[in-house]
Design an enzyme around this catalytic site. Structure first.
Site, mmCIF file in Angstrom:
data_model
loop_
_atom_site.group_PDB
_atom_site.id
_atom_site.type_symbol
_atom_site.label_atom_id
_atom_site.label_comp_id
_atom_site.label_asym_id
_atom_site.label_seq_id
_atom_site.Cartn_x
_atom_site.Cartn_y
_atom_site.Cartn_z
ATOM 1 N N TYR A 142 0.822 -1.218 0.000
ATOM 2 C CA TYR A 142 0.000 0.000 0.000
ATOM 3 C C TYR A 142 0.848 1.257 0.000
ATOM 4 C CZ TYR A 142 -4.639 -2.007 0.765
ATOM 5 O OH TYR A 142 -5.831 -2.653 0.622
ATOM 6 N N LYS A 187 3.080 -15.364 2.219
ATOM 7 C CA LYS A 187 3.310 -16.058 0.943
ATOM 8 C C LYS A 187 4.814 -16.308 0.876
ATOM 9 C CE LYS A 187 1.858 -17.700 -3.015
ATOM 10 N NZ LYS A 187 0.922 -18.837 -3.164
ATOM 11 N N ASP A 219 -3.044 -18.198 0.022
ATOM 12 C CA ASP A 219 -4.017 -18.906 -0.826
ATOM 13 C C ASP A 219 -4.693 -20.020 -0.037
ATOM 14 O OD1 ASP A 219 -1.506 -20.114 -0.772
ATOM 15 O OD2 ASP A 219 -1.525 -20.737 -2.869
ATOM 16 N N ASP A 243 -6.398 -7.029 4.050
ATOM 17 C CA ASP A 243 -7.517 -6.373 3.357
ATOM 18 C C ASP A 243 -8.413 -7.432 2.727
ATOM 19 O OD1 ASP A 243 -9.023 -4.314 2.083
ATOM 20 O OD2 ASP A 243 -7.919 -4.711 0.229
ATOM 21 N N ASP A 247 -12.346 -9.070 4.162
ATOM 22 C CA ASP A 247 -13.596 -9.050 3.388
ATOM 23 C C ASP A 247 -14.182 -10.452 3.309
ATOM 24 O OD1 ASP A 247 -13.406 -6.327 2.830
ATOM 25 O OD2 ASP A 247 -14.011 -6.597 0.723
#
Ligand code: IPM
Ligand code: MG
Length: 352
Positions: A142, A187, A219, A243, A247
């Site tokens: 970000y 990751k 993942d 983020d 959600d």
């Protein structure tokens, strides 16, 4: 206690839901002998309309001087054409960075009364769902270098040890206060920042021997969240993965209108906001669900003001109102009593 709260209600339903949170917090202050003052400032799209920028120095300064910030929601199609550096979202990132709020807490919790709203099968959520996502908020991709020229564009994911250490420590501290299980999501099979992250989690874990630590690739974590969400207690992860996963977790609860969040720094000042967006299509119609913002107010009392009893009172009031069958349209089911934004706020305030 006297507390000064800056309210940046923002756009769309932001003002609708913030007003109800203010109502509930005022009632709570009255009941427990505190005095809260609320100071409203423009932020987001409405600030672009008034001043040409989503976050003015005045608003940022007012937030810095406050005891905490209550935020509604920002943005909407009206500002989609605004150039990227002045978009409402840019204001949100600048506010997080400007206040040093590196730690974002996003709880995902299923109320027994709202289980039917979850898109997951009963058998999968039989054990309920009570996850705390701890998201790094002021670093990573970000805030890394980015650019675009001709046929090429790039974004950079960057982390320094210090940025990782402080969020990972928060993750452990929160795990200690909850179920003592911490899942770090990264990751590390691909990203250098993730390998650094994993090493720091292992190192910090030595100081918290009671916490059971696990690591998942992002993942796999996104798959596990829908396959068996009750395996999670606390998840700690970087800005972008947090983020996305928050959600996903919110949808498991079935009602994005129910979930609060807290953004914390190294001091007591925090920023509290519902995780839902500005929903401009229903703004001002007295139908938005104010519970996420009311619960964000409860988080403010708990995390910034150290008022655990007061926060409990608000959270219990919300649960009671749901038990009694009151629902805003987004969580309405047959046999329940439909109410608007303001009435929902009144009901929770009365229950407090
Ligand atoms: C969130 C939002 C923001 C983010 C956007 C609006 C910049 O999606 O708070 O989750 O990506 O952090
Ligand atoms: Mg998001």
């Amino acid at each position: 206690m006297n507390k000064r709260i800056v309210v940046v209600a923002g756009d769309g339903i932001g003002p609708d839901v913030c007003n109800e949170a203010i109502k509930v917090m005022e009632r709570t202050a009255g009941k427990f002998g505190h005095r809260f003052t609320f100071e409203k400032h423009l932020f987001g799209g409405c600030s672009i309309d008034a001043y040409g920028v989503p976050l003015t120095d005045e608003t940022l300064d007012a937030c810095k001087r406050s005891d905490s910030v209550l935020l509604g929601a920002v943005g909407g199609p009206k500002w989609d054409g605004v150039e990227p550096s002045r978009r409402p979202e840019k204001g949100l990132l600048a506010l997080r960075k400007g206040l040093g709020l590196f730690c974002n807490l996003r709880p995902a919790h299923i109320y027994p009364e709202l289980k039917a709203a979850s898109p997951l099968k009963d058998s999968i959520i039989a054990d309920g769902l009570d996850i705390m996502i701890v998201r790094e908020l002021t670093g990573g991709i970000y805030f890394g270098k980015r650019g675009s020229e001709g046929d090429y564009a790039f974004d950079t994911m960057e982390y320094h040890d210090g940025e990782i250490k402080r969020i990972v420590r928060k993750g452990f501290e929160i795990a200690m206060a909850r179920g003592k299980r911490l899942c770090s999501v990264d990751k590390a099979n691909v990203l250098a920042t993730s390998r650094k992250w994993r090493g720091i989690v292992e190192e910090t874990g030595k100081e918290f021997p009671e916490v059971q630590v696990s690591h998942l690739y992002v993942d796999n974590a996104s798959m596990q969240l829908v396959r068996n969400p009750s395996q999670f207690d606390v998840i700690v992860t970087c800005n972008m993965f947090g983020d996305i996963l928050s959600d996903e977790a919110s949808q498991i609860t079935g009602s994005i209108g129910m979930l609060p969040s807290a953004s914390l720094g190294s001091g007591s000042l925090g920023m509290y906001e519902p995780i839902h967006g500005s929903a401009p299509d229903i703004a001002g119609k007295d139908i938005a669900n104010p519970l996420a913002t009311i619960l964000s107010g409860a988080m403010m009392l708990r995390y910034s003001f150290g008022m655990a009893q007061e926060a409990d009172a608000i959270e219990k009031a919300v649960a009671t109102v749901l038990e009694k069958g009151y629902r805003t349209p987004d969580i309405m089911e047959t046999g329940m009593q439909q109410v608007g934004t303001k009435e929902m706020g009144d009901l929770v305030a009365q229950e407090v």
